[in-house]
Scaffold this active site. Sequence first.
Site, mmCIF file in Angstrom:
data_model
loop_
_atom_site.group_PDB
_atom_site.id
_atom_site.type_symbol
_atom_site.label_atom_id
_atom_site.label_comp_id
_atom_site.label_asym_id
_atom_site.label_seq_id
_atom_site.Cartn_x
_atom_site.Cartn_y
_atom_site.Cartn_z
ATOM 1 N N HIS A 67 -9.988 -5.033 -3.624
ATOM 2 C CA HIS A 67 -8.675 -5.252 -3.015
ATOM 3 C C HIS A 67 -8.866 -5.772 -1.610
ATOM 4 O O HIS A 67 -9.742 -5.313 -0.884
ATOM 5 C CB HIS A 67 -7.822 -3.984 -3.013
ATOM 6 C CG HIS A 67 -8.544 -2.759 -2.560
ATOM 7 N ND1 HIS A 67 -9.482 -2.107 -3.342
ATOM 8 C CD2 HIS A 67 -8.487 -2.057 -1.403
ATOM 9 C CE1 HIS A 67 -9.954 -1.068 -2.700
ATOM 10 N NE2 HIS A 67 -9.382 -1.020 -1.508
ATOM 11 N N GLU A 109 -12.407 3.227 -1.209
ATOM 12 C CA GLU A 109 -11.961 4.401 -1.956
ATOM 13 C C GLU A 109 -11.569 4.078 -3.393
ATOM 14 O O GLU A 109 -11.672 4.933 -4.264
ATOM 15 C CB GLU A 109 -10.781 5.068 -1.230
ATOM 16 C CG GLU A 109 -11.184 5.638 0.126
ATOM 17 C CD GLU A 109 -10.016 6.234 0.894
ATOM 18 O OE1 GLU A 109 -8.880 6.183 0.382
ATOM 19 O OE2 GLU A 109 -10.251 6.722 2.004
ATOM 20 N N VAL A 110 -11.065 2.877 -3.614
ATOM 21 C CA VAL A 110 -10.635 2.497 -4.969
ATOM 22 C C VAL A 110 -11.627 1.459 -5.508
ATOM 23 O O VAL A 110 -11.816 0.400 -4.889
ATOM 24 C CB VAL A 110 -9.201 1.923 -4.963
ATOM 25 C CG1 VAL A 110 -8.800 1.489 -6.370
ATOM 26 C CG2 VAL A 110 -8.211 2.951 -4.417
ATOM 27 N N HIS A 152 -6.944 -6.001 1.891
ATOM 28 C CA HIS A 152 -5.815 -5.485 2.654
ATOM 29 C C HIS A 152 -5.273 -6.596 3.548
ATOM 30 O O HIS A 152 -6.048 -7.268 4.231
ATOM 31 C CB HIS A 152 -6.256 -4.352 3.594
ATOM 32 C CG HIS A 152 -6.817 -3.140 2.931
ATOM 33 N ND1 HIS A 152 -6.100 -1.966 2.798
ATOM 34 C CD2 HIS A 152 -8.035 -2.887 2.394
ATOM 35 C CE1 HIS A 152 -6.855 -1.047 2.212
ATOM 36 N NE2 HIS A 152 -8.046 -1.573 1.962
ATOM 37 N N ASN A 196 -12.938 -3.506 2.160
ATOM 38 C CA ASN A 196 -13.992 -2.499 2.279
ATOM 39 C C ASN A 196 -14.893 -2.572 1.054
ATOM 40 O O ASN A 196 -14.410 -2.700 -0.070
ATOM 41 C CB ASN A 196 -13.376 -1.101 2.379
ATOM 42 C CG ASN A 196 -12.608 -0.900 3.668
ATOM 43 O OD1 ASN A 196 -13.074 -1.293 4.738
ATOM 44 N ND2 ASN A 196 -11.436 -0.304 3.584
ATOM 45 N N ASP A 251 0.851 -1.188 0.000
ATOM 46 C CA ASP A 251 0.000 0.000 0.000
ATOM 47 C C ASP A 251 0.890 1.243 0.000
ATOM 48 O O ASP A 251 1.902 1.310 0.693
ATOM 49 C CB ASP A 251 -0.911 -0.004 1.233
ATOM 50 C CG ASP A 251 -2.048 0.988 1.103
ATOM 51 O OD1 ASP A 251 -3.205 0.544 0.969
ATOM 52 O OD2 ASP A 251 -1.789 2.216 1.143
ATOM 53 N N ILE A 252 0.494 2.243 -0.772
ATOM 54 C CA ILE A 252 1.294 3.466 -0.897
ATOM 55 C C ILE A 252 1.272 4.283 0.396
ATOM 56 O O ILE A 252 2.160 5.106 0.625
ATOM 57 C CB ILE A 252 0.763 4.304 -2.085
ATOM 58 C CG1 ILE A 252 1.821 5.254 -2.602
ATOM 59 C CG2 ILE A 252 -0.520 5.045 -1.723
ATOM 60 C CD1 ILE A 252 1.483 5.883 -3.957
HETATM 61 P P1 5GP Z 1 -9.860 1.263 0.424
HETATM 62 O O1 5GP Z 1 -10.177 2.430 1.335
HETATM 63 O O2 5GP Z 1 -10.460 1.456 -0.946
HETATM 64 O O3 5GP Z 1 -10.193 -0.052 1.060
HETATM 65 O O4 5GP Z 1 -8.295 1.268 0.284
HETATM 66 C C1 5GP Z 1 -7.606 1.828 -0.803
HETATM 67 C C2 5GP Z 1 -6.134 1.728 -0.492
HETATM 68 O O5 5GP Z 1 -5.418 1.941 -1.689
HETATM 69 C C3 5GP Z 1 -5.640 2.749 0.526
HETATM 70 O O6 5GP Z 1 -5.061 2.068 1.628
HETATM 71 C C4 5GP Z 1 -4.622 3.571 -0.250
HETATM 72 O O7 5GP Z 1 -3.510 3.954 0.516
HETATM 73 C C5 5GP Z 1 -4.235 2.632 -1.379
HETATM 74 N N1 5GP Z 1 -3.805 3.302 -2.597
HETATM 75 C C6 5GP Z 1 -4.442 4.318 -3.233
HETATM 76 N N2 5GP Z 1 -3.767 4.678 -4.340
HETATM 77 C C7 5GP Z 1 -2.688 3.855 -4.412
HETATM 78 C C8 5GP Z 1 -1.608 3.735 -5.342
HETATM 79 O O8 5GP Z 1 -1.497 4.445 -6.340
HETATM 80 N N3 5GP Z 1 -0.690 2.772 -5.080
HETATM 81 C C9 5GP Z 1 -0.780 1.947 -4.004
HETATM 82 N N4 5GP Z 1 0.186 1.036 -3.845
HETATM 83 N N5 5GP Z 1 -1.773 2.032 -3.104
HETATM 84 C C10 5GP Z 1 -2.720 2.976 -3.312
#
Ligand code: 5GP
Length: 147
Positions: free
Chosen positions: A131, A126-127, A133, A118, A60-61
């Site tokens: 995914h 958010e994405v 985690h 999520n 994760d970034i």
């Molecule tokens: P969500 O809230 O959708 O479950 O988690 C999205 C995750 O994607 C977050 O933890 C965020 O830090 C990670 N993320 C967002 N953009 C990028 C990216 O460009 N590269 C990587 N490696 N992780 C990302």
Amino acid sequence: MLRAAPSGAFFMRGPALTEPDMVIDATRPYDENNVFARILRGELPCRKVHEDEHVLAFHDINPMAPVHILVIPKGAYVSWDDFSERGSEAEIAALVRAVGKIARDQGLVAPGYRLLANVGLAGGQEVPHLHVHIFGGGPLGPMLARR
Ligand code: 5GP
């Protein structure tokens, strides 16, 4: 972004519902331009941990634990809901196997770890590409932030 509690536990970010502009509606069609689709196409870099026919995993970034890895299917699935409904048996098996293997390879089984996927608005997704985690590397604190 990593925040250590006095006990040494690592806390997750605050409730996603406090950031309504960032969360996605998991009932919407797949967006081919989401950031993970772009990583899969090689348009954006990632720190790869694992890759096979159906799965890519990378760090994760913005890690929220000492180990924070994202495991994604290569297919175009918005969320766990979408994947569990439309994913093939091979894709679903590959994702589950990959999550377990990555955790083992990272040495997370004995100390313990946490999985999180999520989904949509209340889940704080958010994405808009499924995914999972993987969190580990230290005490992870309570399962959810208490209100
Ligand atoms: P969500 O809230 O959708 O479950 O988690 C999205 C995750 O994607 C977050 O933890 C965020 O830090 C990670 N993320 C967002 N953009 C990028 C990216 O460009 N590269 C990587 N490696 N992780 C990302």
